[in-house]
Design a protein around this motif. Structure first.
Motif, PDB file in Angstrom:
ATOM      1  N   PRO A  50     -34.191 -17.876  -4.825  1.00 13.88           N
ATOM      2  CA  PRO A  50     -32.739 -17.630  -4.797  1.00 13.88           C
ATOM      3  C   PRO A  50     -32.419 -16.261  -4.167  1.00 13.88           C
ATOM      4  CG  PRO A  50     -33.468 -18.346  -6.964  1.00 13.88           C
ATOM      5  CD  PRO A  50     -34.701 -18.005  -6.189  1.00 13.88           C
ATOM      6  N   VAL A  51     -31.269 -16.172  -3.519  1.00 12.48           N
ATOM      7  CA  VAL A  51     -30.856 -14.930  -2.842  1.00 12.48           C
ATOM      8  C   VAL A  51     -29.502 -14.479  -3.387  1.00 12.48           C
ATOM      9  CG1 VAL A  51     -30.211 -13.874  -0.646  1.00 12.48           C
ATOM     10  CG2 VAL A  51     -32.110 -15.497  -0.743  1.00 12.48           C
ATOM     11  N   MET A  52     -29.390 -13.197  -3.697  1.00 10.96           N
ATOM     12  CA  MET A  52     -28.128 -12.574  -4.109  1.00 10.96           C
ATOM     13  C   MET A  52     -27.748 -11.524  -3.072  1.00 10.96           C
ATOM     14  SD  MET A  52     -27.266 -13.966  -7.032  1.00 10.96           S
ATOM     15  CE  MET A  52     -26.118 -12.783  -7.763  1.00 10.96           C
ATOM     16  N   LEU A  53     -26.444 -11.446  -2.737  1.00  8.36           N
ATOM     17  CA  LEU A  53     -25.948 -10.470  -1.762  1.00  8.36           C
ATOM     18  C   LEU A  53     -24.988  -9.507  -2.442  1.00  8.36           C
ATOM     19  CD1 LEU A  53     -25.212 -12.825   1.279  1.00  8.36           C
ATOM     20  CD2 LEU A  53     -27.270 -11.473   0.844  1.00  8.36           C
ATOM     21  N   TYR A  54     -25.136  -8.209  -2.137  1.00  7.31           N
ATOM     22  CA  TYR A  54     -24.251  -7.181  -2.692  1.00  7.31           C
ATOM     23  C   TYR A  54     -23.777  -6.267  -1.558  1.00  7.31           C
ATOM     24  CZ  TYR A  54     -26.707  -8.492  -7.010  1.00  7.31           C
ATOM     25  OH  TYR A  54     -27.260  -9.176  -8.066  1.00  7.31           O
ATOM     26  N   ASN A  55     -22.589  -5.715  -1.724  1.00  6.58           N
ATOM     27  CA  ASN A  55     -22.119  -4.672  -0.789  1.00  6.58           C
ATOM     28  C   ASN A  55     -21.021  -3.863  -1.461  1.00  6.58           C
ATOM     29  OD1 ASN A  55     -19.238  -5.524   0.426  1.00  6.58           O
ATOM     30  ND2 ASN A  55     -20.469  -7.365   0.131  1.00  6.58           N
ATOM     31  N   ASP A  56     -20.955  -2.579  -1.103  1.00  6.47           N
ATOM     32  CA  ASP A  56     -19.920  -1.700  -1.653  1.00  6.47           C
ATOM     33  C   ASP A  56     -20.023  -0.360  -0.937  1.00  6.47           C
ATOM     34  OD1 ASP A  56     -17.813  -0.784  -3.249  1.00  6.47           O
ATOM     35  OD2 ASP A  56     -18.643  -1.791  -5.030  1.00  6.47           O
ATOM     36  N   ARG A  57     -19.282   0.616  -1.389  1.00 10.22           N
ATOM     37  CA  ARG A  57     -19.360   1.964  -0.827  1.00 10.22           C
ATOM     38  C   ARG A  57     -19.295   2.996  -1.939  1.00 10.22           C
ATOM     39  NH1 ARG A  57     -15.092   2.617   3.493  1.00 10.22           N
ATOM     40  NH2 ARG A  57     -15.544   0.401   3.799  1.00 10.22           N
ATOM     41  N   LEU A  58     -19.966   4.106  -1.724  1.00 13.75           N
ATOM     42  CA  LEU A  58     -19.976   5.226  -2.659  1.00 13.75           C
ATOM     43  C   LEU A  58     -19.439   6.444  -1.933  1.00 13.75           C
ATOM     44  CD1 LEU A  58     -23.646   4.727  -3.952  1.00 13.75           C
ATOM     45  CD2 LEU A  58     -21.559   3.675  -4.869  1.00 13.75           C
ATOM     46  N   ILE A  59     -18.598   7.219  -2.592  1.00 18.98           N
ATOM     47  CA  ILE A  59     -18.010   8.398  -1.969  1.00 18.98           C
ATOM     48  C   ILE A  59     -18.247   9.613  -2.863  1.00 18.98           C
ATOM     49  CG2 ILE A  59     -15.873   9.495  -1.192  1.00 18.98           C
ATOM     50  CD1 ILE A  59     -14.808   6.724  -0.519  1.00 18.98           C
ATOM     51  N   GLU A  60     -18.793  10.659  -2.263  1.00 26.63           N
ATOM     52  CA  GLU A  60     -18.979  11.929  -2.963  1.00 26.63           C
ATOM     53  C   GLU A  60     -18.565  13.049  -2.017  1.00 26.63           C
ATOM     54  OE1 GLU A  60     -22.709  12.623  -4.814  1.00 26.63           O
ATOM     55  OE2 GLU A  60     -22.795  10.652  -5.799  1.00 26.63           O
ATOM     56  N   GLY A  61     -17.447  13.698  -2.328  1.00 27.11           N
ATOM     57  CA  GLY A  61     -16.929  14.752  -1.463  1.00 27.11           C
ATOM     58  C   GLY A  61     -16.585  14.210  -0.091  1.00 27.11           C
ATOM     59  N   ASN A  62     -17.131  14.824   0.963  1.00 27.96           N
ATOM     60  CA  ASN A  62     -16.879  14.380   2.331  1.00 27.96           C
ATOM     61  C   ASN A  62     -17.838  13.290   2.786  1.00 27.96           C
ATOM     62  OD1 ASN A  62     -14.816  16.325   2.635  1.00 27.96           O
ATOM     63  ND2 ASN A  62     -16.320  17.890   3.199  1.00 27.96           N
ATOM     64  N   PHE A  63     -18.735  12.882   1.907  1.00 26.97           N
ATOM     65  CA  PHE A  63     -19.758  11.902   2.273  1.00 26.97           C
ATOM     66  C   PHE A  63     -19.362  10.508   1.800  1.00 26.97           C
ATOM     67  CE2 PHE A  63     -21.975  15.877   2.518  1.00 26.97           C
ATOM     68  CZ  PHE A  63     -22.871  15.705   3.566  1.00 26.97           C
ATOM     69  N   GLU A  64     -19.587   9.550   2.673  1.00 24.67           N
ATOM     70  CA  GLU A  64     -19.380   8.148   2.330  1.00 24.67           C
ATOM     71  C   GLU A  64     -20.683   7.397   2.598  1.00 24.67           C
ATOM     72  OE1 GLU A  64     -15.961   4.991   3.357  1.00 24.67           O
ATOM     73  OE2 GLU A  64     -17.342   5.366   5.022  1.00 24.67           O
ATOM     74  N   LEU A  65     -21.114   6.604   1.645  1.00 18.60           N
ATOM     75  CA  LEU A  65     -22.289   5.750   1.808  1.00 18.60           C
ATOM     76  C   LEU A  65     -21.848   4.306   1.625  1.00 18.60           C
ATOM     77  CD1 LEU A  65     -25.850   6.260   0.384  1.00 18.60           C
ATOM     78  CD2 LEU A  65     -24.714   4.046   0.147  1.00 18.60           C
ATOM     79  N   GLN A  66     -22.014   3.516   2.683  1.00 23.35           N
ATOM     80  CA  GLN A  66     -21.755   2.082   2.609  1.00 23.35           C
ATOM     81  C   GLN A  66     -23.115   1.375   2.528  1.00 23.35           C
ATOM     82  OE1 GLN A  66     -18.952   0.485   5.558  1.00 23.35           O
ATOM     83  NE2 GLN A  66     -18.479   2.598   6.163  1.00 23.35           N
ATOM     84  N   TYR A  67     -23.195   0.309   1.735  1.00 20.00           N
ATOM     85  CA  TYR A  67     -24.467  -0.398   1.652  1.00 20.00           C
ATOM     86  C   TYR A  67     -24.249  -1.907   1.624  1.00 20.00           C
ATOM     87  CZ  TYR A  67     -23.830  -1.589  -3.307  1.00 20.00           C
ATOM     88  OH  TYR A  67     -23.368  -2.116  -4.484  1.00 20.00           O
ATOM     89  N   ARG A  68     -25.274  -2.605   2.052  1.00 14.89           N
ATOM     90  CA  ARG A  68     -25.353  -4.059   1.936  1.00 14.89           C
ATOM     91  C   ARG A  68     -26.783  -4.407   1.528  1.00 14.89           C
ATOM     92  NH1 ARG A  68     -21.090  -7.000   3.800  1.00 14.89           N
ATOM     93  NH2 ARG A  68     -19.459  -5.766   4.786  1.00 14.89           N
ATOM     94  N   ALA A  69     -26.916  -5.289   0.571  1.00 18.24           N
ATOM     95  CA  ALA A  69     -28.232  -5.601   0.021  1.00 18.24           C
ATOM     96  C   ALA A  69     -28.425  -7.105  -0.079  1.00 18.24           C
ATOM     97  CB  ALA A  69     -28.395  -4.964  -1.361  1.00 18.24           C
ATOM     98  N   ARG A  70     -29.638  -7.526   0.288  1.00 17.70           N
ATOM     99  CA  ARG A  70     -30.056  -8.909   0.061  1.00 17.70           C
ATOM    100  C   ARG A  70     -31.189  -8.871  -0.953  1.00 17.70           C
ATOM    101  NH1 ARG A  70     -33.637 -12.381   4.235  1.00 17.70           N
ATOM    102  NH2 ARG A  70     -35.002 -10.632   3.690  1.00 17.70           N
ATOM    103  N   CYS A  71     -30.953  -9.441  -2.112  1.00 13.80           N
ATOM    104  CA  CYS A  71     -31.945  -9.414  -3.193  1.00 13.80           C
ATOM    105  C   CYS A  71     -32.516 -10.829  -3.390  1.00 13.80           C
ATOM    106  CB  CYS A  71     -31.329  -8.916  -4.486  1.00 13.80           C
ATOM    107  SG  CYS A  71     -30.784  -7.190  -4.370  1.00 13.80           S
ATOM    108  N   VAL A  72     -33.817 -10.930  -3.207  1.00 11.06           N
ATOM    109  CA  VAL A  72     -34.514 -12.209  -3.338  1.00 11.06           C
ATOM    110  C   VAL A  72     -35.213 -12.252  -4.689  1.00 11.06           C
ATOM    111  CG1 VAL A  72     -36.214 -13.762  -2.322  1.00 11.06           C
ATOM    112  CG2 VAL A  72     -34.855 -12.257  -0.842  1.00 11.06           C
ATOM    113  N   TYR A  73     -34.869 -13.216  -5.496  1.00 12.43           N
ATOM    114  CA  TYR A  73     -35.417 -13.339  -6.857  1.00 12.43           C
ATOM    115  C   TYR A  73     -36.762 -14.063  -6.817  1.00 12.43           C
ATOM    116  CZ  TYR A  73     -35.844 -14.929 -11.691  1.00 12.43           C
ATOM    117  OH  TYR A  73     -36.307 -15.190 -12.959  1.00 12.43           O
TER     118      TYR A  73
END
Length: 562
Positions: free
Chosen positions: A334-357
């Motif tokens: 099975p595959v799970m997909l995640y995505n979101d963004r994290l912000i700290e001060g002037n920094f932005e981190l966007q991520y996308r993840a494919r998690c295989v169980y």
């Protein structure tokens, strides 16, 4: 006795006649004098109301007229020092003390056409004395003051007058100049007398202090990326402590792939990563990877978790690139997909993840992330980050819309059989990884090569959020006027009205300038640059979010001196 009486009577008659004639002459002189006085008063009042373009001694500026008692907005005649003949100008005598002289206006005749003869304020030709070229830096004049909102306008006062401050007024095209204040959507001025330090006018400021000869330089690779990756790898014990039952996968003997991971993590093909941004290479573990065309550099570390970071300079603005993660797993997982963004001060981190169980083998999460900082790194604001396709064996992560000066990373998180890596655990790990990025220095190439002056808004301050395109809010700061802005590729923009830049993306908010003919960042040369959100030929992508409103594009920016 009678004779004497007759003589006396004649003398009286002559005396009376003399006084009558004298009285008549005096009366005539009185009428003449009164007429002259009335005419003088009438002319003086007319001049003070702005209806007369002349005065007894021609003033050198509207400020001089204001100091002489002229108090109403209108057309006047002035003769700047060092010039031969008087000129008709428009004076604002009422805003913030008055005395403002209209010397120029910037008007976009057609945002969809490039380098037409009506685009007077933006040029592809770097020669300052060429006809239809670099009007910010020469003494040529064009158009009449009455037409200042219908076409580009510039009078001799732009280069000849001595002033201390600027005022800019945004008005709809074809607004009668003498009604421009009442129709203005935005108006602001400087107050710190900054022009005193730069020759007293924009002409001298540009020619002597901030010339707009395009800056063509060799762009280096991002610095010290290997040290950044070492700092992330050093966090390994802390990173895996946040993921219970973290599986310490085995790397094997191959250098360009994680061979099998141990305990059946992968099939015999293992896990392999390819990078592409106008050139491509496979990530070789513990070895530097470079792409000279996009000035991208990548480093990896065989730590737990595995980490790859590619720093993308991309000075030539190639449109897209990404990672292809080939991760061979059983098709039944099975595959799970995640995505979101994290912000700290002037920094932005966007991520996308494919998690295989993995039911009977370790679970694996392929996590791709992008770190950007528009203020300190001058990261682009246009790029998009998404998964182009997810298959059982290949996970494609794509960067589009001209990514530049951003960090593109990958990490592999894993847990023992029967346990799935959760979104909370992914984000906790990424927040820890973000800390070394916050200590990384990546100086913006255009950070200090300009003049920034604070302004006071007198009309429209509450509408600034509408004037600045939404994606540019983080890339700009209102409350300023910026003189000259260097683009990432070397093109110079002449002025950024109402804002200062925190990045190099001036094409969406600045006006006028001189294009670097060797770059593709702005293939257009409009007076209002890329205010329509169209950028980066030859593909001419349009991002509606970066476009100004039709009202803004169909406006004139009037430039006043005082």
């Amino acid at each position: 006795m009678k004779a004497d009486a007759g003589v006396e009577n004649n003398d009286k008659k002559l005396s009376q006649k003399f006084w009558k004639i004298f009285a008549c002459i005096g009366f005539v002189w009185l009428i003449a004098l009164t007429t002259v006085v009335i005419h003088y008063i009438a002319n003086t009042n007319a001049s003070k109301s702005g209806e007369s373009a002349s005065s007894t001694k021609t003033a050198t500026s509207c400020l001089e007229l204001k100091n002489s008692g002229f108090s109403n907005d209108g057309y006047y005649s002035i003769q700047p020092e060092g010039t031969d003949t008087p000129i008709k100008v428009y004076c604002d005598m009422t805003t913030s003390g008055g005395g403002w002289t209209l010397v120029a206006s910037v008007h976009e005749n057609d945002i969809n056409k490039e380098c037409t003869v009506d685009d007077m304020w933006f040029s592809k030709n770097p020669a300052p004395d060429t006809l239809f070229s670099r009007y910010w830096e020469n003494t040529n004049i064009f158009e009449n003051v009455e037409d200042a909102t219908s076409a580009d306008y510039k009078n001799i006062g732009y280069s000849a007058m001595k002033a201390s401050n600027l005022m800019l007024r945004h008005v709809p095209n074809k607004t009668p100049v003498d009604q421009s204040k009442s129709q203005a959507s935005l108006q602001y001025h400087t107050s710190n007398n900054f022009l005193d330090k730069y020759g007293g006018n924009l002409f001298t400021a540009y020619t002597k202090h901030y010339p707009m000869t395009p800056n063509i330089t060799t762009v280096p690779y991002p610095p010290n990326v290997n040290k950044l990756v070492d700092a992330i790898a050093a966090l390994s014990p802390n990173l895996i402590s946040g993921i219970p039952d973290f599986y310490n996968y085995k790397y094997g003997t191959e250098t360009d792939r994680l061979q099998n991971g141990g305990n059946g993590t992968f099939t015999s093909y293992g896990m392999k990563i390819h990078f592409n941004l106008h050139c491509s290479f496979s990530v070789v573990y513990e070895t530097e990877g470079k792409c000279s065309l996009s000035k991208s550099i990548a480093f990896s570390r065989k730590s737990h978790p595995f980490i790859v970071v590619s720093a993308l300079e991309n000075p030539n603005l190639y449109s897209s690139g990404g990672y292809a993660i080939q991760s061979y797993r059983s098709s039944s997982d099975p595959v799970m997909l995640y995505n979101d963004r994290l912000i700290e001060g002037n920094f932005e981190l966007q991520y996308r993840a494919r998690c295989v169980y993995g039911r009977n083998v370790p679970s694996v999460c392929d996590v791709c992330f992008v770190v950007n900082n528009t203020k300190d790194w001058a990261s682009s604001t246009t790029f998009t980050f998404y998964s182009q396709g997810t298959w059982q064996s290949t996970y494609l992560m794509q960067l589009n819309n001209y990514p530049k000066r951003i960090m593109f990373g990958y990490t592999m998180l894993s847990r023992t059989a029967g346990r799935l890596v959760t979104k909370v655990q992914i984000e906790s790990t990424l927040r820890k990884m973000l800390q070394p990025f916050k200590n990384y220095t990546w100086s913006a190439p255009c950070a200090t090569n300009h003049l920034v002056v604070p302004v006071t808004y007198t009309i429209g301050e509450s509408t600034l959020s509408n004037f600045v395109p939404t994606p540019m809010h983080s890339a700009t700061t209102t409350g300023f006027l910026q003189i000259r802005a260097e683009s990432y590729a070397g093109t110079y923009y002449a002025m950024c009205p109402a804002v200062k830049l925190n990045s190099c993306d001036g094409r969406f908010v600045c006006i006028g300038g001189v294009k670097d003919g060797n770059s593709i960042e702005t293939d257009n040369c409009n007076d209002f640059t890329d205010w329509n959100g169209v950028f980066s030929n030859p593909w001419r992508h349009t991002k509606e979010g970066y476009a100004h409103s039709t009202k803004d594009i169909r406006s004139t920016i009037m430039i006043f001196y005082r």
